[in-house]
Design a protein around this motif. Sequence first.
Motif, PDB file in Angstrom:
ATOM      1  N   PRO A   2       0.776  -1.223   0.000  1.00 25.98           N
ATOM      2  CA  PRO A   2       0.000   0.000   0.000  1.00 25.98           C
ATOM      3  C   PRO A   2       0.809   1.276   0.000  1.00 25.98           C
ATOM      4  N   SER A   3       1.744   1.446  -0.891  1.00 19.89           N
ATOM      5  CA  SER A   3       2.462   2.685  -1.136  1.00 19.89           C
ATOM      6  C   SER A   3       3.429   2.425  -2.262  1.00 19.89           C
ATOM      7  N   ASN A   4       3.992   3.485  -2.823  1.00 22.85           N
ATOM      8  CA  ASN A   4       4.956   3.301  -3.889  1.00 22.85           C
ATOM      9  C   ASN A   4       6.177   4.162  -3.639  1.00 22.85           C
ATOM     10  N   PRO A   5       7.071   3.736  -2.727  1.00 26.22           N
ATOM     11  CA  PRO A   5       8.254   4.535  -2.408  1.00 26.22           C
ATOM     12  C   PRO A   5       9.208   4.679  -3.570  1.00 26.22           C
ATOM     13  N   VAL A   6       9.075   3.834  -4.611  1.00 21.53           N
ATOM     14  CA  VAL A   6       9.946   3.940  -5.787  1.00 21.53           C
ATOM     15  C   VAL A   6       9.799   5.317  -6.407  1.00 21.53           C
ATOM     16  N   PHE A   7       8.562   5.700  -6.730  1.00 19.11           N
ATOM     17  CA  PHE A   7       8.330   6.984  -7.364  1.00 19.11           C
ATOM     18  C   PHE A   7       8.431   8.121  -6.366  1.00 19.11           C
ATOM     19  N   ASN A   8       8.138   7.876  -5.101  1.00 20.49           N
ATOM     20  CA  ASN A   8       8.309   8.911  -4.092  1.00 20.49           C
ATOM     21  C   ASN A   8       9.766   9.350  -4.022  1.00 20.49           C
ATOM     22  N   ARG A   9      10.684   8.386  -3.985  1.00 18.45           N
ATOM     23  CA  ARG A   9      12.104   8.714  -3.920  1.00 18.45           C
ATOM     24  C   ARG A   9      12.575   9.368  -5.205  1.00 18.45           C
ATOM     25  N   PHE A  10      12.110   8.830  -6.347  1.00 18.44           N
ATOM     26  CA  PHE A  10      12.534   9.380  -7.628  1.00 18.44           C
ATOM     27  C   PHE A  10      12.132  10.843  -7.764  1.00 18.44           C
ATOM     28  N   ARG A 199       1.562  19.286  -4.393  1.00 16.66           N
ATOM     29  CA  ARG A 199       0.729  19.220  -3.190  1.00 16.66           C
ATOM     30  C   ARG A 199       0.004  17.882  -3.102  1.00 16.66           C
ATOM     31  N   SER A 200      -0.536  17.431  -4.236  1.00 21.87           N
ATOM     32  CA  SER A 200      -1.262  16.149  -4.220  1.00 21.87           C
ATOM     33  C   SER A 200      -0.312  14.989  -3.948  1.00 21.87           C
ATOM     34  N   ARG A 201       0.931  15.099  -4.406  1.00 28.14           N
ATOM     35  CA  ARG A 201       1.919  14.058  -4.115  1.00 28.14           C
ATOM     36  C   ARG A 201       2.182  13.954  -2.619  1.00 28.14           C
ATOM     37  N   LYS A 202       2.320  15.103  -1.964  1.00 30.09           N
ATOM     38  CA  LYS A 202       2.599  15.099  -0.528  1.00 30.09           C
ATOM     39  C   LYS A 202       1.420  14.530   0.259  1.00 30.09           C
ATOM     40  N   ILE A 203       0.208  14.967  -0.108  1.00 29.94           N
ATOM     41  CA  ILE A 203      -0.981  14.457   0.590  1.00 29.94           C
ATOM     42  C   ILE A 203      -1.108  12.958   0.385  1.00 29.94           C
ATOM     43  N   PHE A 204      -0.918  12.520  -0.869  1.00 30.59           N
ATOM     44  CA  PHE A 204      -0.999  11.090  -1.155  1.00 30.59           C
ATOM     45  C   PHE A 204       0.061  10.311  -0.381  1.00 30.59           C
ATOM     46  N   GLY A 205       1.275  10.863  -0.318  1.00 29.21           N
ATOM     47  CA  GLY A 205       2.357  10.180   0.397  1.00 29.21           C
ATOM     48  C   GLY A 205       2.027   9.956   1.855  1.00 29.21           C
ATOM     49  N   LEU A 206       1.472  10.976   2.508  1.00 20.04           N
ATOM     50  CA  LEU A 206       1.100  10.844   3.920  1.00 20.04           C
ATOM     51  C   LEU A 206      -0.018   9.823   4.103  1.00 20.04           C
TER      52      LEU A 206
END
Length: 303
Positions: A2-10, A199-206
């Motif tokens: 339930p998350s995708n740290p691959v694209f978060n880090r990229f 902004r949507s990336r940050k909200i989604f990440g949390l």
Amino acid sequence: MPSNPVFNRFNDDLSKGRLPEAQPQYGQFGTPEQQQAARYGYPQQGYPQQGYPQQGQFGQPAPDLEKMYGAPAATAAQSGRMTLNDVVTKALGLFGVLLVFAAIGWFVGKENQGAGMALWLGGMFVGLAIGFIISFKRVISVPLIVAYAVCEGLFVGAASGFFNTVYPGVVAEAVLATLCVFAGMFAGWKFGLIRVTDRSRKIFGLMAIGYLLFALVNVVLVWTGAIGNPFGVGGTGPLGIIISVIAVGLASYSLAIDFDSIQRGVNARLPEKYSWLMAHGLLVSVVWLYIELLRLFARLQSR
């Protein structure tokens, strides 16, 4: 997962300038002859050429500069840069590996329930560990990416076999729904109906991190017997269905972020090797979406 740290880090690395390879290198333009001319200081077209010998070093003819500079520029593929075709090709390859091992997990679970349960839990936790290693490892490792596809295949196959036995037809529904959501999210992102912003990336990440922690606790509660319902918190009641709908929504939006990240990588002219990381990240999101849809339909069928 339930998350995708691959694209978060990229995306974090790209926005903070931690991917110097994304920028075109000096001399990496045009044909190989053009790159050689820039590297060794050959005169450029349109500038005076007095003083330059007509014969090259060691008696070799001087290069035809007019022909070199009149040639078309090198494509992204020719210059070793990642293209959309690279990502699609590698993603299809990884999905092929996943499907092969999913079939193995399915049939092993059918023949031996204990072995199937071992593949289910082993594939899930080992795949989760490998996924985090890939996400935070600075060097892209193709063997680890393929190993992740293998583990996820065993996990998906064993879990799907179990769900289809208890809830007949639910796997076909989940597969069809996954394909439809994938196509819908791609169309929505492509035509600007679904927007991806910082902004949507940050909200989604949390939200994704919060759901990941909840999912792990939920798994522990179910497998330790603390909660008798196989779905964990909420069970098959309204709360459980709401939780599944939220999870499906998160996994769906993860796809839009993936599409946007892949496009950003292509635009940034990342090296071709990054296509493996992009394909892996897409695999993570699709598996997550499929599992959440599988759980949602099983909950609905149980009512």
